[in-house]
Design a protein around this motif. Sequence first.
Motif, PDB file in Angstrom:
ATOM      1  N   ILE A   1       0.571   2.395 -11.919  1.00  0.00           N
ATOM      2  CA  ILE A   1       0.735   1.264 -10.988  1.00  0.00           C
ATOM      3  C   ILE A   1       1.365   0.086 -11.721  1.00  0.00           C
ATOM      4  CG2 ILE A   1      -0.445  -0.310  -9.410  1.00  0.00           C
ATOM      5  CD1 ILE A   1      -2.635   1.779  -9.086  1.00  0.00           C
ATOM      6  N   ALA A   2       0.992  -0.095 -12.991  1.00  0.00           N
ATOM      7  CA  ALA A   2       1.568  -1.179 -13.792  1.00  0.00           C
ATOM      8  C   ALA A   2       3.071  -0.995 -13.955  1.00  0.00           C
ATOM      9  CB  ALA A   2       0.891  -1.240 -15.161  1.00  0.00           C
ATOM     10  N   MET A   3       3.525   0.226 -14.067  1.00  0.00           N
ATOM     11  CA  MET A   3       4.966   0.482 -14.171  1.00  0.00           C
ATOM     12  C   MET A   3       5.683   0.096 -12.878  1.00  0.00           C
ATOM     13  SD  MET A   3       7.464   1.318 -16.020  1.00  0.00           S
ATOM     14  CE  MET A   3       6.657   2.031 -17.465  1.00  0.00           C
TER      15      MET A   3
ATOM     16  N   ILE B   1      -4.233  -3.597  -9.004  1.00  0.00           N
ATOM     17  CA  ILE B   1      -4.681  -3.394 -10.391  1.00  0.00           C
ATOM     18  C   ILE B   1      -5.887  -4.277 -10.703  1.00  0.00           C
ATOM     19  CG2 ILE B   1      -4.044  -3.841 -12.809  1.00  0.00           C
ATOM     20  CD1 ILE B   1      -1.247  -2.833 -12.158  1.00  0.00           C
ATOM     21  N   LEU B   2      -5.836  -5.541 -10.281  1.00  0.00           N
ATOM     22  CA  LEU B   2      -6.960  -6.451 -10.524  1.00  0.00           C
ATOM     23  C   LEU B   2      -8.219  -5.954  -9.812  1.00  0.00           C
ATOM     24  CD1 LEU B   2      -5.140  -9.897 -10.139  1.00  0.00           C
ATOM     25  CD2 LEU B   2      -5.895  -8.816 -12.259  1.00  0.00           C
ATOM     26  N   VAL B   3      -8.056  -5.482  -8.581  1.00  0.00           N
ATOM     27  CA  VAL B   3      -9.209  -4.979  -7.814  1.00  0.00           C
ATOM     28  C   VAL B   3      -9.772  -3.722  -8.468  1.00  0.00           C
ATOM     29  CG1 VAL B   3      -9.895  -3.950  -5.624  1.00  0.00           C
ATOM     30  CG2 VAL B   3      -8.480  -6.003  -5.631  1.00  0.00           C
ATOM     31  N   LEU B   4      -8.889  -2.825  -8.903  1.00  0.00           N
ATOM     32  CA  LEU B   4      -9.359  -1.605  -9.571  1.00  0.00           C
ATOM     33  C   LEU B   4     -10.088  -1.934 -10.868  1.00  0.00           C
ATOM     34  CD1 LEU B   4      -6.316   0.806  -9.075  1.00  0.00           C
ATOM     35  CD2 LEU B   4      -8.518   0.861  -7.879  1.00  0.00           C
ATOM     36  N   GLY B   5      -9.613  -2.968 -11.569  1.00  0.00           N
ATOM     37  CA  GLY B   5     -10.299  -3.395 -12.785  1.00  0.00           C
ATOM     38  C   GLY B   5     -11.706  -3.873 -12.504  1.00  0.00           C
ATOM     39  N   ILE B   6     -11.868  -4.616 -11.418  1.00  0.00           N
ATOM     40  CA  ILE B   6     -13.204  -5.105 -11.028  1.00  0.00           C
ATOM     41  C   ILE B   6     -14.091  -3.935 -10.615  1.00  0.00           C
ATOM     42  CG2 ILE B   6     -14.446  -6.502  -9.325  1.00  0.00           C
ATOM     43  CD1 ILE B   6     -11.989  -8.362  -9.281  1.00  0.00           C
ATOM     44  N   ILE B   7     -13.530  -3.005  -9.841  1.00  0.00           N
ATOM     45  CA  ILE B   7     -14.303  -1.848  -9.381  1.00  0.00           C
ATOM     46  C   ILE B   7     -14.742  -0.995 -10.566  1.00  0.00           C
ATOM     47  CG2 ILE B   7     -14.113   0.348  -8.137  1.00  0.00           C
ATOM     48  CD1 ILE B   7     -12.392  -1.114  -6.064  1.00  0.00           C
ATOM     49  N   ARG B   8     -13.870  -0.817 -11.535  1.00  0.00           N
ATOM     50  CA  ARG B   8     -14.224  -0.048 -12.739  1.00  0.00           C
ATOM     51  C   ARG B   8     -15.377  -0.681 -13.496  1.00  0.00           C
ATOM     52  NH1 ARG B   8      -9.838   2.693 -16.280  1.00  0.00           N
ATOM     53  NH2 ARG B   8     -10.178   0.900 -17.616  1.00  0.00           N
ATOM     54  N   SER B   9     -15.432  -2.010 -13.466  1.00  0.00           N
ATOM     55  CA  SER B   9     -16.446  -2.725 -14.240  1.00  0.00           C
ATOM     56  C   SER B   9     -17.797  -2.798 -13.535  1.00  0.00           C
ATOM     57  CB  SER B   9     -15.955  -4.150 -14.543  1.00  0.00           C
ATOM     58  OG  SER B   9     -14.746  -4.133 -15.271  1.00  0.00           O
ATOM     59  N   PHE B  10     -17.775  -2.806 -12.184  1.00  0.00           N
ATOM     60  CA  PHE B  10     -19.015  -3.079 -11.464  1.00  0.00           C
ATOM     61  C   PHE B  10     -19.465  -1.954 -10.540  1.00  0.00           C
ATOM     62  CE2 PHE B  10     -17.163  -7.264 -12.415  1.00  0.00           C
ATOM     63  CZ  PHE B  10     -18.228  -7.855 -13.070  1.00  0.00           C
TER      64      PHE B  10
ATOM     65  N   ALA C   1       0.824  -1.214   0.000  1.00  0.00           N
ATOM     66  CA  ALA C   1       0.000   0.000   0.000  1.00  0.00           C
ATOM     67  C   ALA C   1       0.851   1.253   0.000  1.00  0.00           C
ATOM     68  CB  ALA C   1      -0.931   0.006   1.212  1.00  0.00           C
ATOM     69  N   VAL C   2       2.095   1.132   0.510  1.00  0.00           N
ATOM     70  CA  VAL C   2       2.969   2.297   0.570  1.00  0.00           C
ATOM     71  C   VAL C   2       3.298   2.819  -0.826  1.00  0.00           C
ATOM     72  CG1 VAL C   2       5.173   1.036   0.489  1.00  0.00           C
ATOM     73  CG2 VAL C   2       5.031   3.192   1.717  1.00  0.00           C
ATOM     74  N   MET C   3       3.216   1.944  -1.843  1.00  0.00           N
ATOM     75  CA  MET C   3       3.515   2.373  -3.206  1.00  0.00           C
ATOM     76  C   MET C   3       2.444   3.325  -3.748  1.00  0.00           C
ATOM     77  SD  MET C   3       6.342   0.949  -3.466  1.00  0.00           S
ATOM     78  CE  MET C   3       6.798   1.360  -5.134  1.00  0.00           C
ATOM     79  N   LEU C   4       1.304   3.392  -3.074  1.00  0.00           N
ATOM     80  CA  LEU C   4       0.272   4.365  -3.436  1.00  0.00           C
ATOM     81  C   LEU C   4       0.231   5.518  -2.448  1.00  0.00           C
ATOM     82  CD1 LEU C   4      -2.697   1.980  -4.392  1.00  0.00           C
ATOM     83  CD2 LEU C   4      -0.917   2.912  -5.856  1.00  0.00           C
ATOM     84  N   VAL C   5       0.548   5.219  -1.179  1.00  0.00           N
ATOM     85  CA  VAL C   5       0.508   6.251  -0.148  1.00  0.00           C
ATOM     86  C   VAL C   5       1.541   7.336  -0.419  1.00  0.00           C
ATOM     87  CG1 VAL C   5       0.970   6.718   2.295  1.00  0.00           C
ATOM     88  CG2 VAL C   5      -0.437   4.754   1.641  1.00  0.00           C
TER      89      VAL C   5
END
Length: 408
Positions: A254-256, A232-241, A79-83
């Motif tokens: 984040i992919a980088m 990334i996988l969770v964000l993909g699901i959230i974007r879809s639903f 999580a620190v990579m986003l914080v």
Amino acid sequence: MRRFKVFKSLVTDSLDTITQGSKRYHLWMGFLTIVMLSGMYCYSIQLDEGLSVTGMTDRVSWGLYISNFTFLVGVAAAAVMLVMPTYILKDIDFKQAVLIGEGLAVAALIMCLAFVVADMGGPAVLWHMIPGLGVFNFPDSMLTWDVIVLNGYLFLNLSIPFYILFRHYQGKDSNPKVYIPGAILSVFWAVAIHLVTAFLYQGLQARPFWNNALLGPRFLASAFAAGPALIILVLGIIRSFSNFKVKDETIKKIAMIVTVAAQINLIMLISELFKEFYAPTHHSESAFYLFFGLHGKTALLPWIWTSIGLNVLAVVMLTFGRFRNNFKTLYFCCFILFVAIWIEKGFGLIVPGFIPGPYGKIAEYTPTGIEIGVTLGIWALGAFIFTILAKTAIGIETGSLRYGKKVP
């Protein structure tokens, strides 16, 4: 008094929010509930009959539970990579994802603690870790350091997002002077939780497989690959639903991070393989057992070579921008990388450390159905907690959940 009233309203509105949703949402939560109940049933059997119902023995005393614990510490640390880019470097592209990442860290830490309780045999023995009642043995024991850093990091990842969401729930901006110090502390704390976990293994002199100076840095590299891959996988699901829209640029950044961390992790793996096999000694037997088998014992061979194959495939594909920027390919790479690191930091790290034993005897480990049931139950618990946290946070951030506003 007013803050208590707002807090009470937030709890009530959150309960209304998490109990409402689409048919797919209720099916998902129902599925997780069934898996959790199955895990609780398996755990009740373990409580009744003891750890003898697991595949662990006096020769291999850490198995599936500690493997998952070790892996999830890395997921939490990621999580620190986003914080850091959001709160400290003010990168607006990460702002949409940071609360999701911190929610994932909270769920991962709760799963970590649950796996430790499961591995100890039962919650009744936890009193030994309570200062004043038990023998906390601080600062001599690395285990007590691990208890401190894990619970401290859990507190940071609960308090910072809670403050921000509590302010946004009231329609107010959060004050950076309040949460920035905690965010800076959490950056260093995230590194600490994984380094301390690595030191737990490095400090066991009788287990030469873990006596590796690269263990701590490699823990961090694999964590910063697997954790953001899951985000990334969770964000993909959230974007879809959901109606919480995450920008493409956020996922690409984040992919980088995933790509660079996965490349470093693979380089460190190659370095470890060179050390073990170029000039092998009797201390290399654990590595020989893991990668090639030893005296006809090959239980881990399919696991580790599957992990290496998936790891290499994911790194190669992510290195090329045309694959990394194609979201379908990116999701596939993140999934296989997540699985590869789960195997590598689980069976590929914990079990070989016990094989062969101090007298050269090989006792292989295979998890039982009870262990698998408890493990799936804990993973379902983490997914359940994260879903609740994410649904509440998304409601507040999108404005549908506000103080004094009736929840639709």
